[in-house]
Design an enzyme around this catalytic site. Structure first.
Site, PDB file in Angstrom:
ATOM      1  N   GLY A 328       0.804  -1.213   0.000  1.00  0.00           N
ATOM      2  CA  GLY A 328       0.000   0.000   0.000  1.00  0.00           C
ATOM      3  C   GLY A 328       0.837   1.263   0.000  1.00  0.00           C
ATOM      4  O   GLY A 328       0.335   2.346  -0.300  1.00  0.00           O
ATOM      5  N   SER A 330       3.261   1.734  -2.056  1.00  0.00           N
ATOM      6  CA  SER A 330       3.701   1.942  -3.438  1.00  0.00           C
ATOM      7  C   SER A 330       3.258   3.296  -3.975  1.00  0.00           C
ATOM      8  O   SER A 330       2.119   3.719  -3.771  1.00  0.00           O
ATOM      9  CB  SER A 330       3.122   0.858  -4.342  1.00  0.00           C
ATOM     10  OG  SER A 330       3.878  -0.318  -4.262  1.00  0.00           O
ATOM     11  N   SER A 345       8.674   2.178  -5.129  1.00  0.00           N
ATOM     12  CA  SER A 345       8.409   1.077  -6.055  1.00  0.00           C
ATOM     13  C   SER A 345       8.163  -0.213  -5.287  1.00  0.00           C
ATOM     14  O   SER A 345       7.049  -0.731  -5.257  1.00  0.00           O
ATOM     15  CB  SER A 345       9.585   0.899  -7.016  1.00  0.00           C
ATOM     16  OG  SER A 345       9.423  -0.265  -7.810  1.00  0.00           O
TER      17      SER A 345
END
Length: 376
Positions: A328, A330, A345
């Site tokens: 989450g 990201s 990433s």
């Protein structure tokens, strides 16, 4: 409480005037008590050490380009040395040392030039594009401090296939095999859960940085013009571009009445941060991350131009850090001081036991999509 703090910053940003410039030199850092506390917690520094380091890192970032130019063909890489409080430049030719030191940097000896090390890494990248990298290899990067290309291999995954791969890449130049703490990297997208995220389909990710007309985030979070919904589940916009694997970046063109501001959330742990530019910090510099799952954490930039070997395919030109992250997070923000660094990433580990996280550099995303960072 987080949104009240952000509103205060929005008012301040409007008073200052929002400018489209993302390349202005970093000003003397305004040291928020929250930022200092986060560095004390995650980097083990006391208050004065944290303030000193922030100031020293800002100086190192300012002189990095000039020092690289002064080194010329002798440039073997550079990094921030926390013990010295200075940028260190490795040189294959010590006749360049005086010119480099004149910029304010320290120098040391390099056996191989940065160009040579980059060539070795590019060769390994070529193998990944040909799908010739075993799954037990987590990634690879140029490490100027060690004078070679470090290949991360998962402990217990040293198969005959991995050994054959390592034998091949070692023929191209200085290769260092590392297994210390290495795990299989994964992206940090997550299923739909609560928090302060954006949503697309059944995926929850985090906003990176505001740009004029939208925001940037991670490519693995979505694409193809897919609709995006904000923290309150109202329509927020559509993906305007996305790339993954190979890269891991995307941008969302906002709509539905949403507006964009140059703010990184501190989640009540630290003061919300205003973004004033995107100068790239050298390895060794502290960096902090904001994400919708684990909120605010700090660490150190460990290497630039790293390749990460995800199950979906390799991603190139990444920046490796010691900062933790979880599903989450990201797409979320990586920032040093008031300078945007990139979007989250993936990685391995978690924020209980620690781990390693990579981010996609912000300036590459801006350049690829022709975007302008929103700054205060």
């Amino acid at each position: 409480m987080t949104r009240v703090g952000m509103t205060g910053l929005l008012v301040m940003g409007m008073a200052l005037g929002l400018t489209p410039t993302s390349s202005a030199a970093p000003a003397e850092p305004a040291l928020s008590p929250g930022l200092v506390q986060a560095m004390r917690q995650d980097l083990g520094l006391d208050e004065q050490q944290a303030k000193t380091r922030i100031r020293q890192e800002a100086t190192a970032t300012k002189i990095a380009d000039t020092a690289t130019t002064a080194a010329g063909d002798a440039y073997g890489g550079s990094w921030f040395d926390a013990d010295k409080g200075k940028l260190v430049v490795a040189l294959t030719d010590q006749s360049k040392a005086r010119a480099v030191r004149a910029t304010g940097a320290e120098t040391t000896t390099a056996t191989h030039s940065a160009a040579k090390l980059a060539s070795v890494k590019t060769g390994i990248d070529g193998l990944s594009k040909a799908k010739a990298v075993p799954a037990g290899v987590s990634g690879w990067r140029v490490d100027a401090r060690q004078g070679g290309v470090v290949v991360d291999v998962q402990p217990g995954a040293r198969t005959a296939e991995v050994d054959a791969f390592l034998d091949t890449v070692k023929k191209s130049g200085p290769v260092i095999v590392n297994t210390d703490g290495v795990q299989a990297p994964t992206t940090f997208a997550a299923g739909t859960v609560g928090g302060d995220p954006y949503y697309t389909g059944n995926v929850r990710c985090s906003i990176g940085f505001s740009v004029h007309g939208g925001f940037v985030t991670a490519g693995h979070c979505g694409g193809g013009g897919a609709a995006v919904y904000g923290w309150d589940r109202s329509f927020q916009g559509n993906f305007g571009g996305s790339s993954f694997p190979g890269n891991d970046y995307a941008w969302v063109r906002t709509g539905g009445g949403w507006w964009n501001v140059p703010v990184v959330l501190g989640w009540g742990q630290v003061s919300d941060a205003l973004v004033r530019g995107s100068w790239e910090a050298p390895p060794g510099t502290s960096v902090c991350r904001s994400g919708s799952t684990t909120h605010w954490h700090c660490g150190v930039i460990q290497g630039r131009n790293e390749t990460v070997n995800y199950a979906q395919g390799a991603v190139y030109e990444m920046v490796g850090t010691s900062v933790c992250a979880e599903g989450g997070d990201s797409g979320g923000s990586f920032i040093t001081g008031d300078q945007a660094q990139g979007v989250t990433s993936g990685g391995y580990g978690n924020c209980s036991s620690g781990g390693r996280t990579w981010f996609q550099p912000i300036n590459e995303i801006l350049r690829v999509y022709g975007l302008t960072l929103l700054t205060a």
